[in-house]
Design an enzyme around this catalytic site. Structure first.
Site, PDB file in Angstrom:
ATOM      1  N   LYS A  22      81.528  34.343  -0.214  1.00 19.74           N
ATOM      2  CA  LYS A  22      80.700  35.148   0.554  1.00 19.74           C
ATOM      3  C   LYS A  22      81.042  35.672   1.738  1.00 19.74           C
ATOM      4  CE  LYS A  22      77.069  33.303  -2.446  1.00 19.74           C
ATOM      5  NZ  LYS A  22      75.747  32.571  -2.670  1.00 19.74           N
ATOM      6  N   ASP A  57      70.623  37.278  -2.042  1.00 21.90           N
ATOM      7  CA  ASP A  57      70.104  35.637  -2.294  1.00 21.90           C
ATOM      8  C   ASP A  57      68.907  35.589  -1.330  1.00 21.90           C
ATOM      9  OD1 ASP A  57      72.124  34.726  -3.922  1.00 21.90           O
ATOM     10  OD2 ASP A  57      73.344  34.035  -2.023  1.00 21.90           O
TER      11      ASP A  57
HETATM   12  P1  NAP Z   1      78.046  24.301   1.078  1.00 21.12           P
HETATM   13  O1  NAP Z   1      78.177  25.316   1.983  1.00 21.12           O
HETATM   14  O2  NAP Z   1      79.273  23.601   0.447  1.00 21.12           O
HETATM   15  O3  NAP Z   1      77.073  23.227   1.595  1.00 21.12           O
HETATM   16  C1  NAP Z   1      76.976  22.061   0.975  1.00 21.12           C
HETATM   17  C2  NAP Z   1      75.883  21.187   1.525  1.00 21.12           C
HETATM   18  O4  NAP Z   1      75.546  20.076   0.702  1.00 21.12           O
HETATM   19  C3  NAP Z   1      76.137  20.693   2.769  1.00 21.12           C
HETATM   20  O5  NAP Z   1      74.899  20.795   3.594  1.00 21.12           O
HETATM   21  C4  NAP Z   1      76.671  19.464   2.745  1.00 21.12           C
HETATM   22  O6  NAP Z   1      76.413  18.328   3.768  1.00 21.12           O
HETATM   23  C5  NAP Z   1      75.707  18.911   1.614  1.00 21.12           C
HETATM   24  N1  NAP Z   1      76.082  17.827   0.908  1.00 21.12           N
HETATM   25  C6  NAP Z   1      77.262  17.930   0.009  1.00 21.12           C
HETATM   26  N2  NAP Z   1      77.604  16.693  -0.468  1.00 21.12           N
HETATM   27  C7  NAP Z   1      76.792  15.618   0.086  1.00 21.12           C
HETATM   28  C8  NAP Z   1      76.401  14.078  -0.068  1.00 21.12           C
HETATM   29  N3  NAP Z   1      77.254  13.496  -0.809  1.00 21.12           N
HETATM   30  N4  NAP Z   1      75.551  13.654   0.638  1.00 21.12           N
HETATM   31  C9  NAP Z   1      74.842  14.701   1.467  1.00 21.12           C
HETATM   32  N5  NAP Z   1      74.866  16.048   1.438  1.00 21.12           N
HETATM   33  C10 NAP Z   1      75.935  16.422   0.924  1.00 21.12           C
HETATM   34  O7  NAP Z   1      77.449  24.829  -0.373  1.00 21.12           O
HETATM   35  P2  NAP Z   1      76.211  26.044  -0.242  1.00 21.12           P
HETATM   36  O8  NAP Z   1      76.973  27.397  -0.556  1.00 21.12           O
HETATM   37  O9  NAP Z   1      75.316  25.987   0.944  1.00 21.12           O
HETATM   38  O10 NAP Z   1      75.572  25.864  -1.692  1.00 21.12           O
HETATM   39  C11 NAP Z   1      74.725  24.667  -1.859  1.00 21.12           C
HETATM   40  C12 NAP Z   1      74.192  24.610  -3.376  1.00 21.12           C
HETATM   41  O11 NAP Z   1      73.274  25.924  -3.100  1.00 21.12           O
HETATM   42  C13 NAP Z   1      75.193  24.827  -4.462  1.00 21.12           C
HETATM   43  O12 NAP Z   1      75.030  23.720  -5.432  1.00 21.12           O
HETATM   44  C14 NAP Z   1      75.101  26.145  -4.971  1.00 21.12           C
HETATM   45  O13 NAP Z   1      75.227  26.167  -6.198  1.00 21.12           O
HETATM   46  C15 NAP Z   1      73.473  26.349  -4.580  1.00 21.12           C
HETATM   47  N6  NAP Z   1      73.099  27.852  -4.588  1.00 21.12           N
HETATM   48  C16 NAP Z   1      72.317  28.270  -5.636  1.00 21.12           C
HETATM   49  C17 NAP Z   1      71.932  29.302  -5.693  1.00 21.12           C
HETATM   50  C18 NAP Z   1      71.098  29.960  -6.774  1.00 21.12           C
HETATM   51  O14 NAP Z   1      70.838  31.216  -7.001  1.00 21.12           O
HETATM   52  N7  NAP Z   1      70.303  29.189  -7.452  1.00 21.12           N
HETATM   53  C19 NAP Z   1      72.515  30.350  -4.659  1.00 21.12           C
HETATM   54  C20 NAP Z   1      73.304  29.847  -3.761  1.00 21.12           C
HETATM   55  C21 NAP Z   1      73.729  28.642  -3.647  1.00 21.12           C
HETATM   56  P3  NAP Z   1      77.406  18.098   4.954  1.00 21.12           P
HETATM   57  O15 NAP Z   1      77.108  19.396   6.074  1.00 21.12           O
HETATM   58  O16 NAP Z   1      77.161  16.963   5.538  1.00 21.12           O
HETATM   59  O17 NAP Z   1      78.940  18.149   4.330  1.00 21.12           O
END
Ligand code: NAP
Length: 217
Positions: A22, A57
């Site tokens: 993105k 989004d």
């Molecule tokens: P990202 O940038 O990789 O961020 C991941 C987040 O999850 C970070 O805050 C990370 O914390 C936290 N995390 C990961 N593993 C963890 C653990 N074991 N314990 C605690 N916290 C943990 O991902 P993103 O792009 O923000 O996406 C997040 C989710 O949203 C994904 O699953 C994605 O599929 C979903 N999403 C859905 C839609 C939809 O249309 N429904 C749209 C966009 C995204 P740290 O900072 O501490 O590493």
């Protein structure tokens, strides 16, 4: 960049972009919607004589909760999805509390979005006083994962929204429902951001019912 150039050569009108591309998509665009400038991320590109970028989004996330009166929300996570969610909520005058395992990343989001409204960083995932809880971490894709939340502090009328989507309820949504709370599935956002993208490319109404059915809603 190479991939986008190839899509243009093949006659595509646009593309939806997902994780982890993105920011790259925002960088490639020649004409960016204001939201893309703020977030530095785009999930939707449109090609004419120029490359345009939008972030559907933001509106896609907000649509399922657009009937709610803005109040206080807690957002779990501080990655790209959390940034978009916090921005969407602040733009609609919600007060935002953000909790993340790595507190510094939550603090970075607070600093970035501070000018758009009230946003604070929590040291604990305490939903006290919040009418909305959003899981914007990536926890839940595997069926035994659940983000940390102090469920004891939750008000019975709170709505729990999980961005993570699966074919069936995540553990987070199962837990919310077992406590009698209303739950919103991440597929709602997935379908809506797609519908908004399609409408931008075609200028026509998207067949939402068909799209929702395609993701199992
Ligand atoms: P990202 O940038 O990789 O961020 C991941 C987040 O999850 C970070 O805050 C990370 O914390 C936290 N995390 C990961 N593993 C963890 C653990 N074991 N314990 C605690 N916290 C943990 O991902 P993103 O792009 O923000 O996406 C997040 C989710 O949203 C994904 O699953 C994605 O599929 C979903 N999403 C859905 C839609 C939809 O249309 N429904 C749209 C966009 C995204 P740290 O900072 O501490 O590493």
């Amino acid at each position: 960049h190479e991939c986008v150039q190839r899509l243009i050569r093949c006659g595509f009108s646009g593309a939806n972009v997902t994780l982890p591309h993105k920011s790259l998509a925002a960088g490639i665009a020649e004409i960016k919607h204001e939201d893309v400038e703020v977030l530095g991320a785009a999930n939707c590109l449109l090609f004419d004589d120029k490359i345009h970028a939008k972030n559907t989004d933001i509106e896609g996330f907000y649509k399922p909760i657009s009937h709610l009166k803005p109040n206080s929300a807690i957002v779990l996570g501080a990655g790209g999805a959390s940034l978009a969610v916090c921005y969407a909520l602040l733009k609609k005058h919600w007060q935002v509390k953000i909790y993340n395992r790595t507190i510094e990343k939550a603090e970075q989001i607070r600093q970035r979005l501070n000018e758009y409204g009230h946003i604070e960083v929590l040291q604990k995932p305490n939903p006290f006083g919040c009418t909305l809880v959003v899981n914007a971490t990536s926890l839940g894709l595997n069926e035994d994962e659940i983000p940390e939340l102090m469920w004891d502090g939750i008000h019975p009328s709170t709505i729990v929204y999980d961005l993570v989507y699966r074919e069936s309820d995540t553990l987070f949504l199962q837990k919310a429902k077992s406590q009698g709370l209303s739950a919103i599935d991440g597929r709602e956002m997935l379908a809506e951001q797609g519908a908004l993208s399609l409408e931008w490319w075609t200028g026509k109404h998207a067949p939402r019912e068909i799209m929702r059915k395609a993701v199992g809603l």
